[in-house]
Each structure stands twice: as C-alpha cells, then as structure tokens.
Design an enzyme around this catalytic site. Structure first.
Site, PDB file in Angstrom:
ATOM      1  N   GLU A  74     -19.879   7.040   5.105  1.00 45.23           N
ATOM      2  CA  GLU A  74     -18.699   7.903   5.224  1.00 45.23           C
ATOM      3  C   GLU A  74     -18.992   9.294   4.655  1.00 45.23           C
ATOM      4  OE1 GLU A  74     -15.149   8.921   2.465  1.00 45.23           O
ATOM      5  OE2 GLU A  74     -15.282   6.739   2.762  1.00 45.23           O
ATOM      6  N   HIS A  75     -19.687   9.347   3.517  1.00 47.62           N
ATOM      7  CA  HIS A  75     -20.034  10.632   2.906  1.00 47.62           C
ATOM      8  C   HIS A  75     -21.048  11.401   3.746  1.00 47.62           C
ATOM      9  CE1 HIS A  75     -18.357  10.638  -1.332  1.00 47.62           C
ATOM     10  NE2 HIS A  75     -17.987   9.449  -0.886  1.00 47.62           N
ATOM     11  N   HIS A 296      11.820  -8.269   0.070  1.00 44.51           N
ATOM     12  CA  HIS A 296      13.151  -7.683  -0.117  1.00 44.51           C
ATOM     13  C   HIS A 296      14.022  -8.588  -0.990  1.00 44.51           C
ATOM     14  CE1 HIS A 296      16.744  -5.355   0.841  1.00 44.51           C
ATOM     15  NE2 HIS A 296      17.361  -6.499   1.115  1.00 44.51           N
ATOM     16  N   GLY A 299      12.565  -8.609  -4.558  1.00 46.06           N
ATOM     17  CA  GLY A 299      12.602  -7.278  -5.157  1.00 46.06           C
ATOM     18  C   GLY A 299      14.001  -6.739  -5.365  1.00 46.06           C
ATOM     19  N   HIS A 300      15.009  -7.495  -4.940  1.00 40.64           N
ATOM     20  CA  HIS A 300      16.402  -7.076  -5.130  1.00 40.64           C
ATOM     21  C   HIS A 300      16.694  -6.868  -6.616  1.00 40.64           C
ATOM     22  CE1 HIS A 300      20.660  -6.700  -4.594  1.00 40.64           C
ATOM     23  NE2 HIS A 300      20.930  -7.831  -5.223  1.00 40.64           N
ATOM     24  N   GLU A 301      17.469  -5.841  -6.947  1.00 39.23           N
ATOM     25  CA  GLU A 301      17.714  -5.506  -8.344  1.00 39.23           C
ATOM     26  C   GLU A 301      19.166  -5.698  -8.766  1.00 39.23           C
ATOM     27  OE1 GLU A 301      16.257  -1.587  -9.019  1.00 39.23           O
ATOM     28  OE2 GLU A 301      14.191  -2.068  -8.449  1.00 39.23           O
ATOM     29  N   GLY A 302      20.002  -6.224  -7.879  1.00 42.98           N
ATOM     30  CA  GLY A 302      21.422  -6.388  -8.185  1.00 42.98           C
ATOM     31  C   GLY A 302      21.697  -7.605  -9.055  1.00 42.98           C
ATOM     32  N   GLY A 322       5.838  -7.805  -2.420  1.00 42.31           N
ATOM     33  CA  GLY A 322       5.483  -7.545  -1.032  1.00 42.31           C
ATOM     34  C   GLY A 322       4.058  -7.957  -0.734  1.00 42.31           C
TER      35      GLY A 322
END
Length: 346
Positions: A74-75, A296, A299-302, A322
């Site tokens: 790549e370089h 989801h 990871g819910h924060e409620g 995730g």
C-alpha cells in the site's frame, strides 16, 4: 484523452442500482471485460469529485515469512508510475486542487481513495489509475518506506488501542489469518540472502492486484457516458488473471479456548470491559441486519435498560453494542462498557 468508443460495447451491466426517490443523482453499475466491477455516480451539482478503489486482499493474505507485506505494498504503490514517475506527483496534484487522498490496509481489503475539486477529476483519475496498471515500485524508495512502516509499528506500541488488539490476538487460533502481525517492521520486511522484499512485493502484486479482485467507484459532475469513457480508457489494461484470496479459514478461537478472560493494564487512564461473542458470518443476513437490532436493544439507555441498571449500581458510565469483526467467514458481536472505578472492581 483518446476516445475508445469501440471498447464500450462489451461491458457487462449488473442489476439496476436501487436509489432513494429523493436522490437525484444518476447511477450506473457495470463490469469491464477484464472483470473490474465499477459503480459510476453522476451528480451535476457536486463541488467535489471522489474515487475509491477496493482490492479484495489484505493483511490476512500476507505470506507467513513476510508479515506486513500487504501494508508495505500500500505504501510503495504511491511512489510513481510509468506516466507520472515522480514520487509525490499524485499527492501534489490532489492537494493543489482542494482535495485529499489516503489508503488503508485491513484484514481482507486494501482501499485507495481521494476527493478533489470537481473540475479536476479527469487529471486525478489519470494519475490514480497508473498505480494499478503501471506502478514503478522504484527500488530507491524501498528502504525509506520500510522505515516509514516500522515507525508506524513502533509509534503504536504505546497506544492502548493497538496494545489491546495485540492481546486479543493472543487468544485467536494461530492458524487464523487475523492472528498475524499486520503492520510490518524492519525485521519482517528486511532483505534476506536470495530474498529481496521488493521481489516478494512484486509477486504479491501480480498475484492479487488484478481486475477480478477490484471494485471501483467514481463520483463526478460529468454525465455517465463521460465517466464511463474515462474509466474504460484508464482501467481496461488491468490484468484479468491473478489469484483470488481465500481458502478454508479455521474458527477465530481455537477449540476449548472459550470462555476466556483477558486483562490489560492501560497506559492512559481508562476503564472498560469488552465482551466478544463469536458468530457465523452475517453477510447472508445483510438485508435483515439481526446484529443491528440486537445492538439497538442492548445499547438502549432508557429505564429498564442494561445501562440504567449498571448506572444505578454505580458501575458504568456508558455502553455500546454492535458488530465487531466481520468478513465472509465469520463475525463477532461486541458489548463495550465504560466502567467506573467501582465497576472495575465489582
């Protein structure tokens, strides 16, 4: 640029691209006779043009005795072509016309990309294409770029992200390509008696940098016919043969390795727990995205969420969930929890 209308006839067209009704850009999906897959995007109102070429080979295909070779390639690719032999000419052209350029090497892909003022797309594309059709791999730059790669390796030794990744790799099955050393160093890229690293680099390039292993995306303000002509005139000479990376890959974790707990003492002040769950490949379910749903929910924060319970105990400050690693063979689902001092000791 010479017109080659005769070359446009054998192009194969793939399935129609499904775009949002609100998206007024024009799209074209096609394949060149040599196997290069191409997506063209015409946006008459754009101020910036952009190009990305993905090569479906990465550090997972490094030879056992040449760790970091894909990254080193790549370089070296950016250091002159037959049409533009001066190293830095491409970068200078991009910078002078309000653009940026870069590349990265991952486990299974190497990606090269740039953006530029829309008026200068053709000149940039002309310079860019040469990296894949006629690179020089000038011997005089081997030592310099080897030192650059080594510096990248040593600078990461004190970065917690790199250190944590290295510890995680210790648990991987040693036969798995992800367990290898991907960056490269002066030692792994050294010239040896009868085995110069440039020769190994050329062999790797010829094996894998072929049209069937590549996908090109071009976005410009020109109409699709013009963009197609520009692509064909510059990429039709890509070799059609080569070798596809792949083969049977063992599971990420060896037999009887799990469950496993690893502990890392960080350099910076940080406290978090990372929970990794190995899973089958998710590619077959890309439309349904089950891991996105799961992420989801977790990871819910409620109220009533996992994070709310941990916060109530004084153990956590944040949580994310995730997809972690993902490729054609496997995937992982990961839960990362930012911990308090009390949470770390709980």
């Amino acid at each position: 640029v010479l017109g080659v209308a005769g070359l446009l006839l054998p192009l194969a067209s793939s399935a129609t691209i499904i775009a949002s009704p609100m998206d007024q850009r024009q799209f074209q999906d096609m394949a060149l006779p040599n196997g290069l897959r191409v997506v063209l995007i015409s946006d008459s109102e754009t101020d910036k043009a952009a190009v990305s070429l993905d090569v479906q080979v990465g550090s997972g295909s490094d030879p056992e005795d040449r760790a970091g070779l894909a990254h080193f390639l790549e370089h070296m690719l950016f250091l002159g072509t037959e049409a533009y032999p001066e190293a830095g000419e491409y970068q200078g052209f991009i910078t002078r016309h309000g653009g940026s350029e870069n590349a990265y090497t991952s486990y299974a892909h190497t990606n090269y990309y740039f953006d530029i003022d829309a008026d200068y797309l053709e000149g940039a594309l002309d310079r860019f294409a040469g990296f894949f059709t006629s690179p020089l791999f000038n011997p005089e730059f081997v030592e310099r770029e080897r030192a650059v790669v080594h510096s990248e390796y040593t600078s990461g030794l004190k970065k917690d992200g790199r250190r944590i990744r290295a510890v995680r790799q210790l648990a991987f099955d040693r036969r798995h390509p992800r367990s290898g050393f991907a960056v490269g160093s002066l030692q792994t890229l050294a010239d040896r008696p009868g085995d110069l690293v440039r020769q190994d680099l050329l062999g790797f390039y010829r094996r894998f940098y072929t049209a069937p292993n590549m996908t090109l995306v071009v976005l410009g303000r020109e109409d699709l016919e013009v963009l197609e002509n520009w692509v064909v005139t510059r990429f039709a000479d890509l070799p059609a043969g080569g070798e596809s990376p792949g083969g049977e890959v063992p599971g990420l974790y060896g037999e009887n390795k799990l469950p496993l707990q690893q502990k890392v003492v960080p350099i910076a002040e940080m406290r978090y727990g990372l929970f990794t769950f190995p899973l089958p490949a998710r590619i077959a379910h890309y439309r349904e995205k089950p891991l996105a749903y799961l992420g989801h929910l977790l990871g819910h924060e409620g109220p009533g969420s996992l994070l709310s319970v941990l916060k109530a105990q004084g153990w956590a400050e944040a949580l994310s969930a995730g997809t972690g690693m993902s490729n054609d063979n496997e995937s992982t689902f990961e839960i990362s929890i930012s911990l308090t001092a009390a949470g770390l000791g709980a």
